[in-house]
Design an enzyme around this catalytic site. Structure first.
Site, mmCIF file in Angstrom:
data_model
loop_
_atom_site.group_PDB
_atom_site.id
_atom_site.type_symbol
_atom_site.label_atom_id
_atom_site.label_comp_id
_atom_site.label_asym_id
_atom_site.label_seq_id
_atom_site.Cartn_x
_atom_site.Cartn_y
_atom_site.Cartn_z
ATOM 1 N N ASP A 162 8.375 -6.698 8.844
ATOM 2 C CA ASP A 162 9.639 -6.911 9.556
ATOM 3 C C ASP A 162 9.765 -8.325 10.117
ATOM 4 O O ASP A 162 10.704 -8.614 10.860
ATOM 5 C CB ASP A 162 9.772 -5.901 10.701
ATOM 6 C CG ASP A 162 8.622 -5.991 11.695
ATOM 7 O OD1 ASP A 162 7.473 -6.048 11.236
ATOM 8 O OD2 ASP A 162 8.861 -6.003 12.910
ATOM 9 N N ASP A 174 0.818 -1.212 0.000
ATOM 10 C CA ASP A 174 0.000 0.000 0.000
ATOM 11 C C ASP A 174 0.852 1.262 0.000
ATOM 12 O O ASP A 174 0.366 2.347 0.349
ATOM 13 C CB ASP A 174 -0.908 0.022 1.241
ATOM 14 C CG ASP A 174 -2.204 -0.742 1.010
ATOM 15 O OD1 ASP A 174 -2.375 -1.288 -0.097
ATOM 16 O OD2 ASP A 174 -3.034 -0.809 1.941
ATOM 17 N N ASP A 233 -7.022 -7.507 13.702
ATOM 18 C CA ASP A 233 -6.636 -8.870 14.042
ATOM 19 C C ASP A 233 -7.411 -9.387 15.247
ATOM 20 O O ASP A 233 -7.914 -10.507 15.252
ATOM 21 C CB ASP A 233 -5.127 -8.950 14.296
ATOM 22 C CG ASP A 233 -4.614 -7.779 15.139
ATOM 23 O OD1 ASP A 233 -5.444 -7.024 15.685
ATOM 24 O OD2 ASP A 233 -3.387 -7.619 15.253
#
Length: 523
Positions: A187, A126, A279
């Site tokens: 990451d 994005d 989430d």
């Protein structure tokens, strides 16, 4: 002159009388009420910590590992159907302007051990920076040329942020042939055997909806702040996630380093962007549909801790405001749900949301940064010794015991956590009220291998700019209040809180002047 002097004395006497009445009628009752509220919340926290510690000990004593609780056996090759014995797995890597770490996640995902024709890697970029977009695209092409089935996807908008990107990625034609989806933030670097250790749980146990791995931190020794964060997150993974998985087959999905059964995502209603904790939202909805969650503490995925104070504050705002806002939206749905047991409802409402996501943040700031220092100025309100000393010591020890190598930093963690409670409490209240920044989404900055380059810029900055970038007024104001209360207690008080108050004031000043974490000037 005597007449004016008499008038002045009368005015001062009246002001003193008003002040005294205000103190008796308003300040003292209010402070007593706050103290009682804090004592109740602190006891709730202590009981929760003791309960979770007890469960973790039992899990270790009786060896309740996921491999024993659920059916698990390695996937075996089949001469008849070949690689079709392996399910199709989609790997999603959402990212946004991740210049410093995009190579790490793409490289690690491309190195996963799984039949090449049964895995699809989907990079959901994005990024708004055209240069970064081009770099990510070229990296995907580089791995594609090596035979990796990798797809680069870029949206022309950021609707729904991460949830929107994940949802859009699932709509691709090639994604519809997959049974499972593994998600890794930019990451995160999974080991090659990640899928071999997680997918069998999903294959052999049709009611398991998600398998979550633990995290390990590549930069935990980078600075003092990362050491403090490691202690907090170790407790989350070694205790909170373990307890939820062992007692209720539920825990909050961490948004990364996990594998979902796509059918569970669909049955739960898919990804939603109504809060900043998409989430957690999905995990709770899936749990309410009866899906079970498995947490693998022994499986660790390397990641990066936020090492700048600005990045950490932004992350904490999202992780505190989001759950509080989600609680506001889901509490009634949890209570009225008929597919889960009463125990699971109590666990979700009381332990998971109320105690850990709301009480923990609000009680910490109000008790340690408002009530205790204020009682120095209002000696009529007395705090019981067990509440002022024993209770916080036990609670703190139970929290940091999960990181044995850092036990000598226990006092520093306590002061750091109290100082951060200013922003956590504020974010929690914003989330509960669904006010201003409740749905603000700021991607946590990651430094990766680009840290040295960024720090080289520091030498080129003028001191005036550095000072302006470092100052945080809220922390300085609270630090000043605590310092005054410490001085007053030392000079006139009887509680001897001044030792703690001086130390806590210093902690706020250190944060207020920006001397915590890795400092990377704006460029």
């Amino acid at each position: 002159m005597d007449q004016f002097k008499g008038s002045s004395d009368d005015i001062m006497e009246q002001l003193a009388c008003i002040s005294n009445k205000t103190k008796i009628l308003l300040i003292i009752p209010l402070l007593k009420m706050l103290l009682l509220l804090c004592l109740v919340m602190s006891v709730m926290l202590l009981i929760d910590r003791v309960y979770m510690g007890f469960v973790v000990v039992l899990v270790k004593l009786f060896g309740r590992k996921p491999e024993k609780r659920y059916k698990w056996e390695p996937i075996r090759d089949s001469l008849e159907i070949g690689n079709s014995a392996y399910p199709m797995v989609l790997i999603q890597i959402p990212m946004f302007n991740e210049k410093e770490v995009y190579k790490l996640s793409i490289g690690a995902a491309s190195g996963l051990s799984w039949p090449s024709d049964r895995i699809i890697i989907q990079v959901l970029d994005d990024s708004t920076d055209s240069t970064i977009k081009e770099l990510v695209k070229l990296e995907c092409e580089r791995w594609a040329n090596k035979g990796i089935n990798i797809k680069y996807e870029n949206r022309d908008n950021r609707i729904g942020y991460k949830a929107g990107a994940l949802k859009q990625g699932m709509k691709r034609t090639y994604a519809k042939q997959c049974e499972y989806v593994a998600i890794f933030d930019a990451d995160f670097q999974p080991e090659p055997d990640f899928l071999w250790r997680t997918i069998p749980f999903l294959i052999h146990n049709p009611k398991i909806g998600v398998v979550q791995a633990s995290w390990k931190f590549a930069n935990s020794d980078e600075c003092f702040m990362t050491r403090m964060l490691e202690m907090s997150l170790d407790y989350h993974f070694k205790v909170e996630q373990e307890v939820g998985s062992s007692t209720c087959d539920f825990f909050s999905f961490n948004g990364t380093a996990g594998v979902w059964r796509i059918a569970a995502i669909k049955e739960a209603g898919g990804w939603k962007d109504r809060t900043t904790v998409e989430d957690m939202d999905l995990a709770i909805r899936a749990s309410l549909e009866g899906w079970k969650f498995v947490y693998l503490r022994s499986l660790k995925v390397k990641s990066e801790l936020p090492s700048t104070f600005k990045a950490f504050r932004n992350q904490q705002h999202r992780s505190c405001s989001g759950p509080a806002n989600l609680f506001r939206k889901m509490a009634m749905g949890i209570i009225t749900n008929k597919k889960v047991t009463l125990w699971n409802k109590i666990y979700l409402i009381y332990s998971f949301f109320l105690v850990r996501k709301i009480v923990a943040h609000i009680a910490t700031f109000i008790f340690y940064c408002i009530v205790i220092p204020t009682t120095v100025l209002v000696p009529e309100v007395d705090i019981p010794k067990w509440a002022a000393v024993y209770l916080p010591c036990i609670t703190t020890f139970l929290t940091v015991v999960g990181t044995p190598r850092s036990l000598h930093l226990l006092i520093f963690w306590f002061l750091f956590d109290n100082a951060m409670s200013l922003h956590r409490a504020k974010a929690t209240i914003i989330g509960l009220l669904e006010a201003g920044r409740a749905n603000e989404w700021i991607v946590t900055d990651k430094l990766g291998d680009g840290l040295k380059t960024k720090l080289d810029i520091k030498a080129q900055k003028k001191p005036l700019i550095r000072i302006r970038e470092r100052l945080h007024l809220a922390e300085l104001m609270v630090g000043t209040f605590l310092f005054y209360c410490a001085y007053y207690d030392l000079a006139h008080g009887k509680n001897q809180y001044f030792i703690y108050l001086y130390l806590q004031a210093v902690a706020f000043f250190i944060m207020g002047f920006g001397y915590v974490g890795t400092f990377v000037p704006n460029t």
